[in-house]
Design an enzyme around this catalytic site. Sequence first.
Site, PDB file in Angstrom:
ATOM      1  N   ASP A  21       0.856  -1.190   0.000  1.00 52.90           N
ATOM      2  CA  ASP A  21       0.000   0.000   0.000  1.00 52.90           C
ATOM      3  C   ASP A  21       0.889   1.236   0.000  1.00 52.90           C
ATOM      4  O   ASP A  21       1.778   1.364   0.840  1.00 52.90           O
ATOM      5  CB  ASP A  21      -0.902  -0.033   1.240  1.00 52.90           C
ATOM      6  CG  ASP A  21      -1.703   1.242   1.426  1.00 52.90           C
ATOM      7  OD1 ASP A  21      -1.918   1.948   0.422  1.00 52.90           O
ATOM      8  OD2 ASP A  21      -2.116   1.516   2.563  1.00 52.90           O
ATOM      9  N   ASN A  23      -0.473   4.562  -0.157  1.00 54.32           N
ATOM     10  CA  ASN A  23      -1.136   5.803   0.266  1.00 54.32           C
ATOM     11  C   ASN A  23      -1.812   5.715   1.631  1.00 54.32           C
ATOM     12  O   ASN A  23      -2.529   6.634   2.036  1.00 54.32           O
ATOM     13  CB  ASN A  23      -2.153   6.245  -0.793  1.00 54.32           C
ATOM     14  CG  ASN A  23      -3.258   5.217  -1.021  1.00 54.32           C
ATOM     15  OD1 ASN A  23      -3.352   4.216  -0.305  1.00 54.32           O
ATOM     16  ND2 ASN A  23      -4.078   5.444  -2.034  1.00 54.32           N
ATOM     17  N   ASP A  25      -4.237   3.768   2.785  1.00 56.26           N
ATOM     18  CA  ASP A  25      -5.657   3.436   2.938  1.00 56.26           C
ATOM     19  C   ASP A  25      -5.889   1.977   3.315  1.00 56.26           C
ATOM     20  O   ASP A  25      -7.027   1.531   3.433  1.00 56.26           O
ATOM     21  CB  ASP A  25      -6.439   3.791   1.668  1.00 56.26           C
ATOM     22  CG  ASP A  25      -6.056   2.938   0.457  1.00 56.26           C
ATOM     23  OD1 ASP A  25      -5.117   2.120   0.568  1.00 56.26           O
ATOM     24  OD2 ASP A  25      -6.692   3.106  -0.601  1.00 56.26           O
ATOM     25  N   ASP A  29      -1.747  -1.332  -3.858  1.00 60.02           N
ATOM     26  CA  ASP A  29      -2.079  -0.599  -5.071  1.00 60.02           C
ATOM     27  C   ASP A  29      -0.947  -0.683  -6.097  1.00 60.02           C
ATOM     28  O   ASP A  29       0.132  -1.226  -5.827  1.00 60.02           O
ATOM     29  CB  ASP A  29      -2.407   0.859  -4.751  1.00 60.02           C
ATOM     30  CG  ASP A  29      -1.387   1.508  -3.816  1.00 60.02           C
ATOM     31  OD1 ASP A  29      -0.176   1.349  -4.063  1.00 60.02           O
ATOM     32  OD2 ASP A  29      -1.806   2.167  -2.850  1.00 60.02           O
ATOM     33  N   ASP A  98      -4.707 -10.861 -15.323  1.00 59.29           N
ATOM     34  CA  ASP A  98      -5.768 -11.842 -15.165  1.00 59.29           C
ATOM     35  C   ASP A  98      -6.878 -11.535 -16.168  1.00 59.29           C
ATOM     36  O   ASP A  98      -7.293 -10.378 -16.293  1.00 59.29           O
ATOM     37  CB  ASP A  98      -6.342 -11.799 -13.748  1.00 59.29           C
ATOM     38  CG  ASP A  98      -6.307 -13.154 -13.069  1.00 59.29           C
ATOM     39  OD1 ASP A  98      -6.831 -14.105 -13.679  1.00 59.29           O
ATOM     40  OD2 ASP A  98      -5.769 -13.260 -11.962  1.00 59.29           O
ATOM     41  N   GLU A 251      -6.251 -21.243 -16.239  1.00 59.80           N
ATOM     42  CA  GLU A 251      -6.703 -21.957 -15.049  1.00 59.80           C
ATOM     43  C   GLU A 251      -7.805 -22.903 -15.514  1.00 59.80           C
ATOM     44  O   GLU A 251      -8.830 -22.463 -16.042  1.00 59.80           O
ATOM     45  CB  GLU A 251      -7.248 -20.994 -14.001  1.00 59.80           C
ATOM     46  CG  GLU A 251      -7.753 -21.721 -12.754  1.00 59.80           C
ATOM     47  CD  GLU A 251      -8.649 -20.867 -11.887  1.00 59.80           C
ATOM     48  OE1 GLU A 251      -8.663 -21.082 -10.665  1.00 59.80           O
ATOM     49  OE2 GLU A 251      -9.364 -19.992 -12.429  1.00 59.80           O
ATOM     50  N   HIS A 320      -3.286 -17.314  -5.050  1.00 55.44           N
ATOM     51  CA  HIS A 320      -4.281 -16.548  -4.296  1.00 55.44           C
ATOM     52  C   HIS A 320      -5.483 -17.379  -3.877  1.00 55.44           C
ATOM     53  O   HIS A 320      -6.269 -16.940  -3.025  1.00 55.44           O
ATOM     54  CB  HIS A 320      -4.749 -15.357  -5.131  1.00 55.44           C
ATOM     55  CG  HIS A 320      -5.498 -15.773  -6.369  1.00 55.44           C
ATOM     56  ND1 HIS A 320      -4.870 -16.380  -7.433  1.00 55.44           N
ATOM     57  CD2 HIS A 320      -6.807 -15.693  -6.697  1.00 55.44           C
ATOM     58  CE1 HIS A 320      -5.766 -16.654  -8.363  1.00 55.44           C
ATOM     59  NE2 HIS A 320      -6.952 -16.249  -7.950  1.00 55.44           N
TER      60      HIS A 320
END
Length: 542
Positions: A21, A23, A25, A29, A98, A251, A320
């Site tokens: 990250d 920024n 939040d 990103d 993806d 996949e 993931h």
Amino acid sequence: MKQPWWQERIVYQIYPRSFQDSNGDGIGDLRGIINRLDYLDALGVGVIWLSPVYRSPNVDNGYDISDYYDINPQLGTMADMDELIKKAAELDIRIIMDLVINHTSDQHVWFQQSRDPKSPYRDYYIWRPGKNGKPPNNWTSFFAEDCWVYDEKSGEYYLHLFAKEQPDLNYNNPKVLEEVKNILSFWLDKGISGFRCDVINILYKDSLADGRQRLILRGIEHYLSRPGTHEILQSLRRDVFSQYDCFTVGETVFVTPQMGRDLCDPEREELDMIFSFEHMETDQFIVKWFKRKFHPGRLAKAIDRWQRALDWNANYLENHDQPRSVSRFGNDGRFWSESAKLLATLLLTLRGTPFIYQGQEIGMTNFDFTSLGQVQDVESHNVYHLAKKLLIPGWYRWRMIQQTSRDNARTPMQWDGTANAGFSTGQPWLGVNNNFKRINVAEQIDRDDSILGFYRELIRLRASLDTLKSGQFQLLTAGRHVVAYARSLENEHLIIALNFSTRNRRIAYKGEVILASSGRTAIGDELLPYEAVILRSMNGRG
């Protein structure tokens, strides 16, 4: 003969929300990825695979796309994406994205317009009237729920094989395929180098008849690897992919070796590689939520079947959607470092393109959450509630989630020992594993004997040895504790021996030590606990 570039490089998968990250939040990103490119370059990465960064309401963390031509504002801007592609290219790192084209978000403009029966977008999705007040058929979804939703505005049901907010596209409508081709060309023209194609072997539904009675996925016989899907893939290759220097990896769910050969046979011109799942199913009963004891020999035999079935495999041990490999196939306690290095050796010495998932290279482990309230994954919540309906005891339901939830791999990347593991200065969107002060990049980056140091060394070794890059594979031993196989090219023969146990194990293989995870430079008659060695065999024999 020179190999295609995608056969020579290491792929590193980034789950953007959890990587870095920039920024504060709490959400990773694109700018955070840009800031970590030097780290990936030093590791030896040649390709970055980005999990979805498109605009999305995030019901399924980006796999529900509302605009294929825009970036999710939580992750950055199109200018950030352009900069990422440019700066990665300066380091000779390619980007693949993806590709999620089985379904869109229900917030996509196509779907919103399709709710009007008179709209030209109506046939972009699969709408059907009910039968006697019930859904059009008896199919069930991948996310443990019914796969039809009745829409009051439309007066009909729509099909969704995943979450109800992910309506399936209708590939019986040729306009849908043309839309997909335009999307592909848009991104390839921007400079990306290919796509990881999500659930790509279930695109085409050749019938909506009731499915056979089965415990899971009723109706799958009507859409799994149907001839229409092959025609779609051939059309995409012919009209789009063949015009670019790119590659595709699919996949592929419930795929058999024969299905795999059909999907990536060069003469058929469909996909370049596929992710198969058989080796990831060797520690389960029927479905992934019911685990059985891990057996290294079962894993090795499944890998061997696919190494023999396909000329080139996409090799992975976690991603993931899968639990952390060191918690699953290794020993994340006393032999955490040793078993993480062993699994690195397995991944990087198979024939095929290796895919490393973020954090794998430092031995990140499964989450340490204590309640379902800490879990974000929609699939995990659905399965937990279904198990409750089936009267499965609470302690076992939670054990199912602990062992198998996709959030195991989605906890934030552990960069250092500061607050939130250096991932964010704000509150992370998903909890950080409490072992981050012990397991992090900063603690390992300057140590050659660390897991990260071992990955760097192994990647360098692979790049220097043609036998590891392109040699043939032969399984030698697939036992309860020791797995061994050979890689051979012309006159060079390498043996890889792996001890998946907490005790010394005797081996019969001799030769010059090329690399040992324990750091030793000579091999005796025994492997140490969770030790991996690479030997140059004498005269091709162990």
